[in-house]
Design a protein around this motif. Structure first.
Motif, mmCIF file in Angstrom:
data_model
loop_
_atom_site.group_PDB
_atom_site.id
_atom_site.type_symbol
_atom_site.label_atom_id
_atom_site.label_comp_id
_atom_site.label_asym_id
_atom_site.label_seq_id
_atom_site.Cartn_x
_atom_site.Cartn_y
_atom_site.Cartn_z
ATOM 1 N N GLY A 104 0.776 -1.231 0.000
ATOM 2 C CA GLY A 104 0.000 0.000 0.000
ATOM 3 C C GLY A 104 0.808 1.282 0.000
ATOM 4 O O GLY A 104 0.240 2.368 0.148
ATOM 5 N N LEU A 105 2.123 1.195 -0.200
ATOM 6 C CA LEU A 105 2.946 2.404 -0.252
ATOM 7 C C LEU A 105 2.645 3.190 -1.532
ATOM 8 O O LEU A 105 2.394 2.603 -2.588
ATOM 9 N N GLN A 106 2.683 4.524 -1.421
ATOM 10 C CA GLN A 106 2.322 5.388 -2.537
ATOM 11 C C GLN A 106 3.291 6.555 -2.645
ATOM 12 O O GLN A 106 3.917 6.958 -1.653
ATOM 13 N N SER A 107 3.394 7.110 -3.841
ATOM 14 C CA SER A 107 4.262 8.272 -4.061
ATOM 15 C C SER A 107 3.923 9.398 -3.096
ATOM 16 O O SER A 107 2.745 9.661 -2.811
ATOM 17 N N ASN A 108 4.953 10.039 -2.570
ATOM 18 C CA ASN A 108 4.872 11.189 -1.664
ATOM 19 C C ASN A 108 4.423 10.822 -0.252
ATOM 20 O O ASN A 108 4.217 11.717 0.574
ATOM 21 N N GLN A 109 4.305 9.551 0.041
ATOM 22 C CA GLN A 109 4.005 9.139 1.413
ATOM 23 C C GLN A 109 5.245 9.378 2.279
ATOM 24 O O GLN A 109 6.336 8.934 1.941
ATOM 25 N N PRO A 110 5.118 10.115 3.374
ATOM 26 C CA PRO A 110 6.289 10.397 4.218
ATOM 27 C C PRO A 110 6.888 9.125 4.803
ATOM 28 O O PRO A 110 6.169 8.164 5.103
ATOM 29 N N ILE A 111 8.202 9.125 4.962
ATOM 30 C CA ILE A 111 8.904 8.058 5.665
ATOM 31 C C ILE A 111 9.758 8.723 6.738
ATOM 32 O O ILE A 111 10.655 9.511 6.425
ATOM 33 N N VAL A 112 9.470 8.440 7.992
ATOM 34 C CA VAL A 112 10.192 9.095 9.080
ATOM 35 C C VAL A 112 11.236 8.199 9.725
ATOM 36 O O VAL A 112 12.155 8.687 10.396
ATOM 37 N N ALA A 113 11.118 6.886 9.513
ATOM 38 C CA ALA A 113 12.062 5.975 10.151
ATOM 39 C C ALA A 113 12.088 4.657 9.402
ATOM 40 O O ALA A 113 11.137 4.296 8.702
ATOM 41 N N ILE A 114 13.192 3.939 9.540
ATOM 42 C CA ILE A 114 13.330 2.576 9.027
ATOM 43 C C ILE A 114 13.598 1.675 10.213
ATOM 44 O O ILE A 114 14.533 1.914 10.988
ATOM 45 N N ASP A 115 12.759 0.663 10.367
ATOM 46 C CA ASP A 115 12.859 -0.224 11.533
ATOM 47 C C ASP A 115 12.909 0.587 12.826
ATOM 48 O O ASP A 115 13.686 0.289 13.739
ATOM 49 N N TYR A 116 12.104 1.638 12.865
ATOM 50 C CA TYR A 116 11.922 2.497 14.031
ATOM 51 C C TYR A 116 13.157 3.343 14.364
ATOM 52 O O TYR A 116 13.229 3.941 15.429
ATOM 53 N N SER A 117 14.125 3.388 13.445
ATOM 54 C CA SER A 117 15.287 4.272 13.619
ATOM 55 C C SER A 117 15.039 5.559 12.834
ATOM 56 O O SER A 117 14.846 5.521 11.611
ATOM 57 N N ASP A 118 15.059 6.682 13.533
ATOM 58 C CA ASP A 118 14.718 7.967 12.939
ATOM 59 C C ASP A 118 15.690 8.347 11.828
ATOM 60 O O ASP A 118 16.911 8.335 12.018
ATOM 61 N N LEU A 119 15.141 8.712 10.658
ATOM 62 C CA LEU A 119 15.996 9.034 9.518
ATOM 63 C C LEU A 119 16.736 10.353 9.693
ATOM 64 O O LEU A 119 17.874 10.496 9.239
ATOM 65 N N SER A 120 16.118 11.327 10.327
ATOM 66 C CA SER A 120 16.788 12.623 10.484
ATOM 67 C C SER A 120 18.057 12.479 11.304
ATOM 68 O O SER A 120 19.080 13.105 10.998
ATOM 69 N N GLY A 121 18.030 11.662 12.329
ATOM 70 C CA GLY A 121 19.237 11.418 13.108
ATOM 71 C C GLY A 121 20.248 10.583 12.351
ATOM 72 O O GLY A 121 21.463 10.780 12.470
ATOM 73 N N MET A 122 19.742 9.684 11.514
ATOM 74 C CA MET A 122 20.603 8.790 10.748
ATOM 75 C C MET A 122 21.491 9.547 9.769
ATOM 76 O O MET A 122 22.626 9.153 9.502
ATOM 77 N N VAL A 123 20.980 10.655 9.223
ATOM 78 C CA VAL A 123 21.716 11.360 8.171
ATOM 79 C C VAL A 123 22.321 12.676 8.656
ATOM 80 O O VAL A 123 22.858 13.438 7.860
ATOM 81 N N ARG A 124 22.255 12.937 9.944
ATOM 82 C CA ARG A 124 22.665 14.234 10.472
ATOM 83 C C ARG A 124 24.126 14.558 10.153
ATOM 84 O O ARG A 124 24.483 15.715 9.946
#
Length: 316
Positions: A101-121
């Motif tokens: 059910g994933l669709q274009s422009n659907q936000p993704i905030v984490a992968i396996d509950y690991s926050d992406l913003s912290g991951m790429v800081r």
């Protein structure tokens, strides 16, 4: 190689940059439509031929975008109504990501509950942010066979199970006018003439490039020198494998002939054709010679097992 069909260096860097370009959002959406078409065809080819590829890797058919990587991040975020940095760019139809059910422009905030913003800081360059996210997602699939994509701040997640497909990426180059391949990827230019053709004929062009990847042509040429005669043999072999790859992807293998007859007279023949390639009419003959072999392989519900039935005449 990452086999998630994720973009590199953000293809959207090539979208219009004029300060008052009112069509910026349309450019982004058109790129998404192109990405979706290419990823869908690529998925069918890579998934359908997985049983016969020497190298496979788990994939879910997902392309991710990083809004910070666009040349106008704030405008892109506004035009696409995406509140987060990372989101779905495109989903291959029929893939696990699509079925989840994933669709274009659907936000993704984490992968396996690991926050992406912290991951790429600590990324040293903007484009490295997306590469880091891709690697994390791929590593999760390779380690666990599944990946959880957190799509909202309330920690809700969509769990997607990967499937093994031929190890190849499919990448759109918006400003290019060619289809090409290297050892790891198939590239489709945003101005490639084949984009105006029917899906099965575009799939034929992509199958030719995928043939180079799955048969290891770039690596062989790099190791043995790029003599014209050797390049020509690899091109001939890629032409001959085109209909086999199409058949296993559910396309009409004769679409390879139709593509060459449509594309060849204008782009692949004449006085100024590349001498590393046969003339387009000769290429049609080589492709047509494979069709009876494929038909025989498919008799009684069989598969077009090119790993066993396809006679290689170029490199090994």
């Amino acid at each position: 190689m990452a086999r998630l069909f994720l973009s590199i260096l953000l293809a959207a860097l090539a979208v219009p940059t004029a300060a008052h370009d009112i069509g910026y959002g349309d450019s982004l959406r058109n790129l998404q439509l192109l990405d979706t078409r290419v990823q869908t065809i690529g998925w069918r080819l890579a998934d359908g031929n997985a049983s016969f590829c020497d190298q496979t890797s788990p994939a879910i058919g997902l392309l991710i975008q990083d809004l910070q990587g666009y040349n106008r991040p704030d405008d892109a975020r506004s035009a696409l109504a995406i509140p987060t940095d990372f989101a779905v760019q495109a989903v291959a139809e029929g893939s696990p990501a699509d079925k989840a059910g994933l669709q274009s422009n659907q936000p993704i905030v984490a992968i396996d509950y690991s926050d992406l913003s912290g991951m790429v800081r600590d990324a040293k360059a903007i484009y490295l942010r997306l590469l880091q996210v891709e690697r994390v997602l791929q590593s999760s699939l390779e380690a666990n066979g599944v990946v959880a994509l957190n799509v909202a701040d309330d920690e809700s997640a969509i769990t997607v199970t990967g499937v093994p497909v031929c190890k190849a990426r499919f990448v759109v180059r918006p400003s290019d006018d060619k289809a090409a391949a290297d050892a790891a990827s198939v590239y489709v230019g945003g101005n490639f003439a084949g984009l105006s053709y029917a899906d099965d004929e575009l799939a034929a062009a992509m199958a030719h490039e995928l043939a180079h990847v799955v048969l290891g042509h770039p690596q062989w040429l790099s190791a043995n020198g790029r003599k014209r005669r050797d390049i020509r043999e690899t091109e001939r072999e890629a032409d001959r494998l085109m209909p086999w790859l199409l058949a296993n992807a559910g396309y009409d293998p004769a679409a390879a002939v139709r593509f060459m007859r449509r594309w060849g007279p204008e782009h692949g023949g004449g006085l100024f054709r590349k001498r590393t390639h046969d003339g387009w009419d000769e290429r049609v003959e080589f492709i047509e010679a494979e069709l009876p072999l494929i038909g025989k392989a498919l008799e009684n519900g069989g598969a077009a097992d090119w790993s066993a039935r396809f006679p290689r005449k170029a490199v090994s």
